[in-house]
Design an enzyme around this catalytic site. Structure first.
Site, PDB file in Angstrom:
ATOM      1  N   ASP A   1      -1.148   1.690  -4.211  1.00 31.33           N
ATOM      2  CA  ASP A   1      -2.086   1.192  -4.058  1.00 31.33           C
ATOM      3  C   ASP A   1      -3.680   1.135  -4.919  1.00 31.33           C
ATOM      4  OD1 ASP A   1      -2.899   0.878  -1.654  1.00 31.33           O
ATOM      5  OD2 ASP A   1      -3.576  -1.255  -1.654  1.00 31.33           O
TER       6      ASP A   1
ATOM      7  N   ASP B   1      -6.185   1.982  -3.602  1.00 37.72           N
ATOM      8  CA  ASP B   1      -7.557   1.567  -2.660  1.00 37.72           C
ATOM      9  C   ASP B   1      -7.779   2.612  -1.766  1.00 37.72           C
ATOM     10  OD1 ASP B   1      -5.247   1.073  -1.079  1.00 37.72           O
ATOM     11  OD2 ASP B   1      -6.297  -0.528   0.210  1.00 37.72           O
TER      12      ASP B   1
ATOM     13  N   ASP C   1      -3.656   6.070  -3.007  1.00 38.58           N
ATOM     14  CA  ASP C   1      -1.885   5.730  -2.728  1.00 38.58           C
ATOM     15  C   ASP C   1      -1.885   5.126  -3.472  1.00 38.58           C
ATOM     16  OD1 ASP C   1      -4.168   4.043  -2.106  1.00 38.58           O
ATOM     17  OD2 ASP C   1      -3.445   3.458  -0.442  1.00 38.58           O
TER      18      ASP C   1
ATOM     19  N   SER D   1       0.395  -1.605   0.139  1.00 39.78           N
ATOM     20  CA  SER D   1      -0.173   0.074   0.089  1.00 39.78           C
ATOM     21  C   SER D   1       1.474   1.678  -0.014  1.00 39.78           C
ATOM     22  CB  SER D   1      -1.351   0.107   1.699  1.00 39.78           C
ATOM     23  OG  SER D   1      -2.171   0.536   1.276  1.00 39.78           O
TER      24      SER D   1
END
Length: 532
Positions: A283, A285, A281, A138
């Site tokens: 990734d 999500d 961000d 992440s």
């Protein structure tokens, strides 16, 4: 033979084997003292050899363990999905996970391209898969990577599944003895289906000028495609941050919440006279939102909304558009603002409070109601739970643009909408204070033993969430007083105490005065909790 020697002898990656062999005794002891375990975001750690880091051996053994747990639950041979972000090691780790699952007899969809984490959550749900694995860390620093697991329905794992996998890891074969079978990349159709579904969250019409950054992550092309499908094509990108780059060269920390991380985005938004700024961000999500506003002296500026502010706006928008709010449920966490609960009550809808993390938010429930929206203050938003039962920055970005267009058709802006919510439900200010401590557990014990009777002059009562039963039990204290709420808990990853503060004022048309008094109390309370 020692545990470390045994590990090195069977490490399938010569690079990490050599790295471990060169470590001194103290470093070896550290690396073998605490193997990675499943936390809020799955396995996550630094890229280095040994059981306490992310490396090929750890991924192989974790995947073998996941396969055993699935087979123990009579899910052998089921469909599974494997995806990855663009971090260092992600492609190799994802391929290894896919190959182990294939060798264990599962039908594997190994996504053909680096993709946002919500694509894997969507794919598991859409395909009826038994599980999904996403290789991602992440918004962690470049040196980290991670291993995230979804189960049936595309939900993040909770206990006992996480503990069952850890138990299986402990009995896993040597990493170089775990079978692997070749898997061809696939998933073009499921990626297309995800993008088409993300576009459907838009309901309004009209153009929107957007400034966008994926912060060197995998969300850039996905966001552009989803926005285009939704009719939003006036999108300006932060060129220096658009292509995936695992070193995140333009930011000190690749998290839109960090000071300075969105400076390039807000500068671009001002330059192109955007209607809204969106930061994903790495990734994709999570989604952060920037807005133009006018300061008290009349000059223009851009600022990033808090996760709570975006949560209020999206929650109110979805409830306003719902055909029967009495059957709708919205959810937020124990450390998020209470404003969403007030918004839900105003619409006649249900609200649920969960523990922190989307593994709990995605499971929020209420009698006679279906989840339509959930958020956490850390800029995570689930805006289409029927498709992605997890936070999803791409569909959230589409919905934000939809809201901007809908408001503009009525001559209003996002700051205008926040003002209206404040008039209706009262001013709510939120903030967080983190303090490094020697021993977070001892600090919590001290607060439990001798809790303050007042904070900044406001008498408070305390609720110990460790005394709750079932899934609402956690190591946290909630201090409540007149217009004040503070939740304090130990960090799960660092020796810190984290305090989440909310100051509320009664509904009024004099928002400037209410915000002034709320800010002063916020300052005083923050100073008080910083001493805990």
């Amino acid at each position: 033979m020692t545990e470390a020697q045994d590990w090195i002898e069977h490490d399938p990656d010569p690079a990490t084997a050599a790295e471990l062999a060169a470590c001194d005794a103290d470093e070896i002891a550290r690396r073998f003292a605490h193997p990675l375990t499943f936390g809020t975001a799955g396995l996550r750690g630094p890229l280095h050899g040994g059981p306490d880091g992310m490396n090929l051996a750890v991924v192989l053994r974790a995947t073998w363990a996941l396969a055993q747990v699935l087979k123990d639950r009579c899910l052998g041979g089921s469909a599974v999905v494997v995806g990855r972000d663009a971090r260092h090691g992600s492609e190799d780790f994802a391929r290894a996970a896919a190959e182990v699952l294939a060798a264990e007899g599962f039908s594997v969809t190994f996504l053909y391209t680096p993709a946002p984490t919500p694509v894997v959550a969507f794919a598991v749900r859409r395909l009826g898969a038994a599980a999904g694995v996403q290789i991602t860390a992440s918004h962690n620093p470049p040196r980290d990577n991670g291993y995230k697991v979804f189960v049936d329905g595309g939900l993040q794992i909770i206990s006992p599944t996480d503990r069952d996998i850890e138990s299986a890891i402990a009995r896993a074969p040597h990493a170089d003895e775990i079978a692997r079978a070749a898997v061809e990349p696939s998933g073009v159709d499921i990626v297309a289906a995800y993008l088409e579904r993300a576009a459907t969250v838009r309901r309004s019409v009209g153009s929107v000028r957007v400034a966008l950054t994926p912060m060197h992550g995998v969300g850039g092309e996905f966001a552009l495609d989803a926005l285009a499908l939704a009719g939003v094509d006036d999108v300006h990108i932060v060129d220096a941050q658009f292509a995936p780059d695992p070193d995140f060269p333009t930011v000190a920390f690749p998290n839109p919440e960090e000071p300075g991380a969105t400076d390039l985005l807000l500068a671009l938004a001002a330059d192109v006279d955007a209607d809204v700024a969106v930061a994903l961000d790495p990734d994709a999500d999570r989604c952060a939102v920037g807005v133009p506003e006018t300061t008290s002296d009349g000059s223009p500026r851009w600022r990033m909304l808090t996760g709570d502010e975006t949560g209020w706006l999206l929650g109110d928008y979805l409830l306003s558009a719902h055909p029967d709010p009495a059957t709708a449920l919205v959810a937020s966490t124990v450390v998020s603002s209470r404003m969403l609960a007030a918004i839900a009550a105003g619409h006649g809808a249900a609200h649920a409070e969960t523990l922190t993390g989307f593994k709990w938010l995605s499971r929020a429930a209420a009698p006679g109601a279906s989840l339509i929206y959930a958020y956490e203050e850390a800029i995570g938003h689930c805006v289409d739970p029927d498709a992605v039962r997890d936070k999803d920055g791409i569909s959230a970005a589409v919905l934000v643009c939809d809201l901007v267009a809908a408001l503009r058709s009525r001559g209003r802006t996002l700051p205008d909408a926040l003002d209206e919510l404040a008039r209706r439900h009262g001013v709510h200010l939120t903030s967080a204070v983190s303090r490094r401590v020697e021993d977070a557990g001892a600090a919590m014990t001290a607060l439990r033993t001798d809790p303050p009777a007042a904070l900044a002059g406001v008498p408070v009562s305390v609720e110990d969430l460790a005394e709750r039963r079932g899934q609402q039990r956690t190591d946290a204290l909630v201090f409540s007083g007149d217009g004040l709420r503070v939740v304090v808990r130990p960090s799960g990853t660092e020796p810190k105490l984290k305090s989440y503060i909310e100051v509320r004022r009664a509904p009024t048309d004099d928002l400037a005065a209410a915000r002034k008094t709320a800010r002063q109390l916020m300052t005083d309370v923050a100073a008080a909790v910083a001493q805990w």
